[in-house]
Structures are given as structure tokens and as C-alpha cells.
Design a protein around this motif. Structure first.
Motif, PDB file in Angstrom:
ATOM      1  N   UNK A  39     -42.249 -43.981   5.000  1.00 25.26           N
ATOM      2  CA  UNK A  39     -41.419 -44.752   5.921  1.00 25.26           C
ATOM      3  C   UNK A  39     -42.030 -44.805   7.316  1.00 25.26           C
ATOM      4  N   UNK A  40     -42.528 -43.686   7.801  1.00 25.77           N
ATOM      5  CA  UNK A  40     -43.102 -43.665   9.146  1.00 25.77           C
ATOM      6  C   UNK A  40     -44.297 -44.612   9.263  1.00 25.77           C
ATOM      7  N   UNK A  41     -45.129 -44.626   8.233  1.00 26.73           N
ATOM      8  CA  UNK A  41     -46.286 -45.520   8.252  1.00 26.73           C
ATOM      9  C   UNK A  41     -45.842 -46.977   8.194  1.00 26.73           C
ATOM     10  N   UNK A  42     -44.849 -47.257   7.378  1.00 30.38           N
ATOM     11  CA  UNK A  42     -44.329 -48.625   7.299  1.00 30.38           C
ATOM     12  C   UNK A  42     -43.782 -49.084   8.647  1.00 30.38           C
ATOM     13  N   UNK A  43     -43.041 -48.206   9.291  1.00 32.80           N
ATOM     14  CA  UNK A  43     -42.482 -48.537  10.609  1.00 32.80           C
ATOM     15  C   UNK A  43     -43.581 -48.792  11.632  1.00 32.80           C
ATOM     16  N   UNK A  44     -44.660 -48.041  11.543  1.00 32.07           N
ATOM     17  CA  UNK A  44     -45.757 -48.221  12.501  1.00 32.07           C
ATOM     18  C   UNK A  44     -46.425 -49.580  12.330  1.00 32.07           C
ATOM     19  N   UNK A  45     -46.559 -50.026  11.073  1.00 31.10           N
ATOM     20  CA  UNK A  45     -47.145 -51.347  10.817  1.00 31.10           C
ATOM     21  C   UNK A  45     -46.232 -52.442  11.360  1.00 31.10           C
ATOM     22  N   UNK A  46     -44.946 -52.303  11.112  1.00 29.43           N
ATOM     23  CA  UNK A  46     -43.972 -53.303  11.573  1.00 29.43           C
ATOM     24  C   UNK A  46     -43.985 -53.399  13.100  1.00 29.43           C
ATOM     25  N   UNK A  47     -44.009 -52.235  13.763  1.00 23.61           N
ATOM     26  CA  UNK A  47     -43.997 -52.218  15.222  1.00 23.61           C
ATOM     27  C   UNK A  47     -45.299 -52.765  15.804  1.00 23.61           C
ATOM     28  N   UNK A  48     -46.421 -52.470  15.133  1.00 25.60           N
ATOM     29  CA  UNK A  48     -47.727 -52.864  15.667  1.00 25.60           C
ATOM     30  C   UNK A  48     -48.014 -54.355  15.505  1.00 25.60           C
ATOM     31  N   UNK A  49     -47.212 -55.056  14.699  1.00 27.96           N
ATOM     32  CA  UNK A  49     -47.462 -56.478  14.505  1.00 27.96           C
ATOM     33  C   UNK A  49     -47.368 -57.253  15.811  1.00 27.96           C
ATOM     34  N   UNK A  50     -46.611 -56.730  16.760  1.00 28.00           N
ATOM     35  CA  UNK A  50     -46.500 -57.400  18.057  1.00 28.00           C
ATOM     36  C   UNK A  50     -47.850 -57.449  18.764  1.00 28.00           C
ATOM     37  N   UNK A  51     -48.713 -56.456  18.512  1.00 25.17           N
ATOM     38  CA  UNK A  51     -50.047 -56.468  19.120  1.00 25.17           C
ATOM     39  C   UNK A  51     -50.864 -57.644  18.609  1.00 25.17           C
ATOM     40  N   UNK A  52     -50.740 -57.916  17.309  1.00 30.60           N
ATOM     41  CA  UNK A  52     -51.473 -59.044  16.738  1.00 30.60           C
ATOM     42  C   UNK A  52     -50.926 -60.358  17.285  1.00 30.60           C
ATOM     43  N   UNK A  53     -49.617 -60.464  17.374  1.00 29.76           N
ATOM     44  CA  UNK A  53     -49.005 -61.674  17.930  1.00 29.76           C
ATOM     45  C   UNK A  53     -49.430 -61.887  19.377  1.00 29.76           C
ATOM     46  N   UNK A  54     -49.469 -60.794  20.139  1.00 28.78           N
ATOM     47  CA  UNK A  54     -49.861 -60.888  21.543  1.00 28.78           C
ATOM     48  C   UNK A  54     -51.334 -61.266  21.666  1.00 28.78           C
ATOM     49  N   UNK A  55     -52.158 -60.732  20.770  1.00 27.97           N
ATOM     50  CA  UNK A  55     -53.582 -61.068  20.795  1.00 27.97           C
ATOM     51  C   UNK A  55     -53.784 -62.555  20.519  1.00 27.97           C
ATOM     52  N   UNK A  56     -53.015 -63.084  19.576  1.00 26.29           N
ATOM     53  CA  UNK A  56     -53.122 -64.513  19.303  1.00 26.29           C
ATOM     54  C   UNK A  56     -52.678 -65.338  20.510  1.00 26.29           C
ATOM     55  N   UNK A  57     -51.569 -64.951  21.106  1.00 27.34           N
ATOM     56  CA  UNK A  57     -51.067 -65.691  22.258  1.00 27.34           C
ATOM     57  C   UNK A  57     -52.086 -65.688  23.390  1.00 27.34           C
ATOM     58  N   UNK A  58     -52.670 -64.538  23.666  1.00 21.60           N
ATOM     59  CA  UNK A  58     -53.655 -64.431  24.742  1.00 21.60           C
ATOM     60  C   UNK A  58     -54.891 -65.265  24.439  1.00 21.60           C
ATOM     61  N   UNK A  59     -55.367 -65.181  23.187  1.00 14.12           N
ATOM     62  CA  UNK A  59     -56.556 -65.956  22.831  1.00 14.12           C
ATOM     63  C   UNK A  59     -56.294 -67.453  22.938  1.00 14.12           C
ATOM     64  N   UNK A  60     -55.146 -67.888  22.451  1.00 13.00           N
ATOM     65  CA  UNK A  60     -54.832 -69.315  22.500  1.00 13.00           C
ATOM     66  C   UNK A  60     -54.709 -69.810  23.939  1.00 13.00           C
ATOM     67  N   UNK A  61     -54.143 -68.985  24.803  1.00 15.14           N
ATOM     68  CA  UNK A  61     -54.039 -69.370  26.210  1.00 15.14           C
ATOM     69  C   UNK A  61     -55.424 -69.507  26.833  1.00 15.14           C
ATOM     70  N   UNK A  62     -56.314 -68.589  26.500  1.00 15.56           N
ATOM     71  CA  UNK A  62     -57.685 -68.674  27.014  1.00 15.56           C
ATOM     72  C   UNK A  62     -58.379 -69.931  26.509  1.00 15.56           C
ATOM     73  N   UNK A  63     -58.194 -70.219  25.224  1.00 24.31           N
ATOM     74  CA  UNK A  63     -58.843 -71.392  24.637  1.00 24.31           C
ATOM     75  C   UNK A  63     -58.350 -72.680  25.283  1.00 24.31           C
ATOM     76  N   UNK A  64     -57.054 -72.784  25.482  1.00 25.88           N
ATOM     77  CA  UNK A  64     -56.494 -73.979  26.109  1.00 25.88           C
ATOM     78  C   UNK A  64     -56.988 -74.104  27.554  1.00 25.88           C
ATOM     79  N   UNK A  65     -57.092 -72.983  28.252  1.00 26.66           N
ATOM     80  CA  UNK A  65     -57.606 -73.007  29.627  1.00 26.66           C
ATOM     81  C   UNK A  65     -59.046 -73.490  29.654  1.00 26.66           C
TER      82      UNK A  65
END
Length: 223
Positions: A39-65
């Protein structure tokens, strides 16, 4: 000024490589959580998904700029466009790892995968991690032969996916409808993960050759 522009393009590639590392780690952890009812490992994956989402958002903003400031053409434009598409594929790969972690959490303290399919799912997880690692190298090197290998790795995941379906469709399958649904969904998540990696490989082929529908086999490209 031109050096700064190329540095910005290099940063897009570096960020994509970081995303490959994140999605590979997420799928590895999600697989372990699924098979071990951790359970703890599963929770860590679920929580860490925000890092991937944030990385995509940052990259897309850079690309558009970059598009707005530099108005790139030819190969440089392909780099920016391909980066946007690849970041989307990687974000979805992260989502699929999260789906597997959610399934592990849903069935805790029990495991979602019956014992006779554990080895198949362990191999799926190992293949998925290999795919993410190889995707990072493809982005770094733009090696079309390596990109073609991603398609072969996806074929391996497809074969494992078919093994799962053969098992649940066999006369000897006696698991509950709930377990059958869990196994089918989990297998589908792994299979889709591989599909997105192939999409990424096709973007690299486009970046190098300029051919939107170019084959992943470099021998075919050269023919």
C-alpha cells in the motif's frame, strides 16, 4: 543568440529524458505494489504522478515560448513539435502507472493478481521499465535503430497481454469476476504503456527524417 536558441532546444530534450526516468520508476514501483499488495508503495506512485504532470506542463510552456519567440523552421521546428507530442505520450505513460497503483490500493490488503499470473505481470513490469529507459536513450541520441527496438519491446508487451487474455479465457480459469476484471484491466494498462512508447519512437523518426508516417525500421527507411 543562436547558441541560446539551441541551448533551449537541448533543455527540451533533457526534460523529456527526465520524464522517461520518472515514468519508468513509476511503472517499476507500481508493478511491485501490484504484485506485493504494498500500500505504501502504491500511494507513493499515486502521489508522485503530479511530478510527471508538472514536468509536462513546464516542458509544454517552454516549447510554446520557443515557438513564439524564435519562430523556428525546418529541423528546429520539428524538434519543438516532436517535443510537445512526446511529452504528451510520457504523461499518459505516467497515468497508466498511476492506474496500476490505484488498482493495487483498491485491492489492498489482497493482491489483484492471482499467483499463476505473477510471473507474466512481473515480466510486463520489467519490459515496461526497459521501454522507458530505452526511450530516454532514443531522445538523447536520435538513434533510429534504437527507436525501432521500442516497437519490438512493444510487441513483447503485446505477447504478454495475449497470454493474460488466453489465461482468463481458458476453461481452467476459476477466479472471481472481480479478479478477472482486475487482471484484464492491469494487462491493458501495460499494453497501452507500450503503445505510447511506440508513438514516442515515431516522433523521433519524424524529427530525424521529416516523414510523419515513416517506418520505425531504419532498414526500411534506407530502402
Amino acid at each position: 543568440m543562436r547558441d541560446l536558441f539551441h541551448s533551449e532546444l537541448d533543455q527540451l530534450a533533457e526534460r523529456l529524458q527526465e520524464m522517461c526516468g520518472l515514468v519508468g520508476a513509476a511503472m517499476g514501483s507500481a508493478t511491485r505494489a501490484l504484485l506485493a499488495a504494498d500500500l505504501r508503495l502504491a500511494e507513493s506512485v499515486i502521489a508522485a504522478d503530479v511530478q510527471i504532470d508538472e514536468a509536462q506542463r513546464e516542458l509544454d510552456e517552454r516549447a510554446v515560448a520557443i515557438l513564439a519567440r524564435q519562430a523556428p523552421v525546418a529541423t528546429d521546428l520539428r524538434v519543438v513539435v516532436a517535443s510537445l507530442r512526446m511529452s504528451s505520450s510520457l504523461e499518459r505513460m505516467g497515468d497508466l502507472a498511476r492506474h496500476i497503483a490505484l488498482l493495487a490500493r483498491l485491492r489492498y490488503p489482497h493482491t489483484a493478481i492471482p499467483g499463476d499470473l505473477e510471473l507474466v505481470f512481473a515480466e510486463m513490469g520489467a519490459t515496461a521499465q526497459r521501454i522507458a529507459s530505452k526511450a530516454g536513450r532514443v531522445i538523447a541520441t536520435r538513434d533510429l535503430a534504437l527507436a525501432a527496438e521500442l516497437a519490438k519491446d512493444d510487441d513483447a508487451l503485446d505477447d504478454l497481454h495475449r497470454q493474460v487474455f488466453a489465461a482468463v479465457s481458458s476453461d481452467g480459469w476459476s477466479a472471481s469476476p472481480e479478479t478477472t476484471a482486475d487482471v484484464t484491466l492491469a494487462s491493458r494498462f501495460f499494453e497501452r504503456y507500450g503503445d505510447h512508447a511506440v508513438s514516442l519512437a515515431k516522433r523521433i523518426t519524424y524529427l530525424v527524417t521529416g516523414d510523419v508516417d515513416g517506418p520505425l525500421d531504419p532498414a526500411v527507411s534506407a530502402g
